[in-house]
Design an enzyme around this catalytic site. Structure first.
Site, short mmCIF file in Angstrom:
data_model
loop_
_atom_site.label_atom_id
_atom_site.label_comp_id
_atom_site.label_asym_id
_atom_site.label_seq_id
_atom_site.Cartn_x
_atom_site.Cartn_y
_atom_site.Cartn_z
N LYS A 83 0.85 -1.19 0.00
CA LYS A 83 0.00 0.00 0.00
C LYS A 83 0.89 1.24 0.00
O LYS A 83 1.75 1.39 0.87
CB LYS A 83 -0.86 -0.04 1.26
C1 E4P Z 1 -8.21 1.19 4.27
O1 E4P Z 1 -7.51 0.87 3.36
C2 E4P Z 1 -8.14 2.52 4.88
O2 E4P Z 1 -6.89 2.74 5.43
C3 E4P Z 1 -9.24 2.67 5.89
O3 E4P Z 1 -10.44 2.21 5.32
C4 E4P Z 1 -9.38 4.07 6.44
O4 E4P Z 1 -10.55 4.16 7.21
P1 E4P Z 1 -10.84 5.37 8.21
O5 E4P Z 1 -11.01 6.61 7.41
O6 E4P Z 1 -12.08 4.98 8.92
O7 E4P Z 1 -9.64 5.47 9.10
#
Ligand code: E4P
Length: 217
Positions: A83
């Site tokens: 990522k």
């Molecule tokens: C997933 O890949 C993201 O990092 C995550 O969904 C972020 O979610 P949040 O905005 O609730 O922290």
């Protein structure tokens, strides 16, 4: 639509995985911090449990450092999706890592233009953040729709991984729009089962079963 679970908590992943609800997992530095675990150890455990893509996020800011971190993360298991953030350096890292055959999830996407760039850089997944847009009064679902249109217009292979999902309704809305994947916390996935009429109907059935002394085993 594939379901990814957005957590680094092994027990929660295992519970959903046993029900066939987990096609993959997403983590980020905040979720790793919350787990209290070492990133390499907990990510390996998740990869051993779930055969689908497991996103593990780099923490460097410069492309060359992201690439080095991405290569190390990818050594954990074959199902790692590295990522990287949607910055210019992140896009450079995305191109290099995907050229090496690694899966890459480009995260922190908040605009259609960003999603277009990620697709051009060969991203396996683009992660538009619905909830964080909603938090600032911008319609996150509209972004998913725009990206779906753009990717379909040009036949991009990059999968739309709807992220920052906060409600069960976000899940069905993403499915209606045609997101390829939605990643949600375990509690949101479980909340999809809830309906007030299910609870009301069940209470009546249980009462009637008791009144009629219905026994099955
Ligand atoms: C997933 O890949 C993201 O990092 C995550 O969904 C972020 O979610 P949040 O905005 O609730 O922290």
């Amino acid at each position: 639509m594939k379901f990814f679970v957005d957590t680094a908590e092994i027990d929660a992943i295992a519970e959903l995985h046993a029900l066939g609800m987990v096609d993959g997992v997403t983590t980020n530095p905040s979720l790793i911090k919350k787990s209290g675990r070492d990133i390499l150890e907990v990510t390996k455990e998740i990869c051993d449990l779930v055969p689908g893509p497991v996103s593990a996020e780099v923490v460097a800011l410069k492309a060359e450092d992201m690439i080095a971190e991405g290569r190390k993360l990818a050594e954990i298991a074959e199902n790692i999706a590295v990522k990287v953030p949607l910055t210019w350096d992140g896009l450079q890292a995305c191109k290099t890592l995907t050229d090496e055959g690694k899966m890459v999830n480009v995260t922190l996407c908040f605009s259609a233009n960003q999603a277009l760039l990620a697709a051009k850089a060969g991203a396996t997944f683009i992660s538009p953040f619905i909830g964080r847009l909603d938090d600032i009064n911008i319609d996150g679902l509209e972004l998913i729709e725009d990206i779906r249109t753009i990717y379909d217009n040009y036949g991009f292979d990059t999968q739309i991984l709807a992220a920052s999902i906060r409600t069960a309704n976000h899940m069905s809305d993403c499915a209606k729009i045609g997101a390829d994947v939605a990643t949600a916390p375990p509690a949101v996935i479980k909340a999809m089962a809830n309906h007030v009429l299910t609870d009301k109907g069940l209470a009546q059935f249980i009462k009637d079963a008791a009144d009629a002394n219905i026994k099955i085993v």
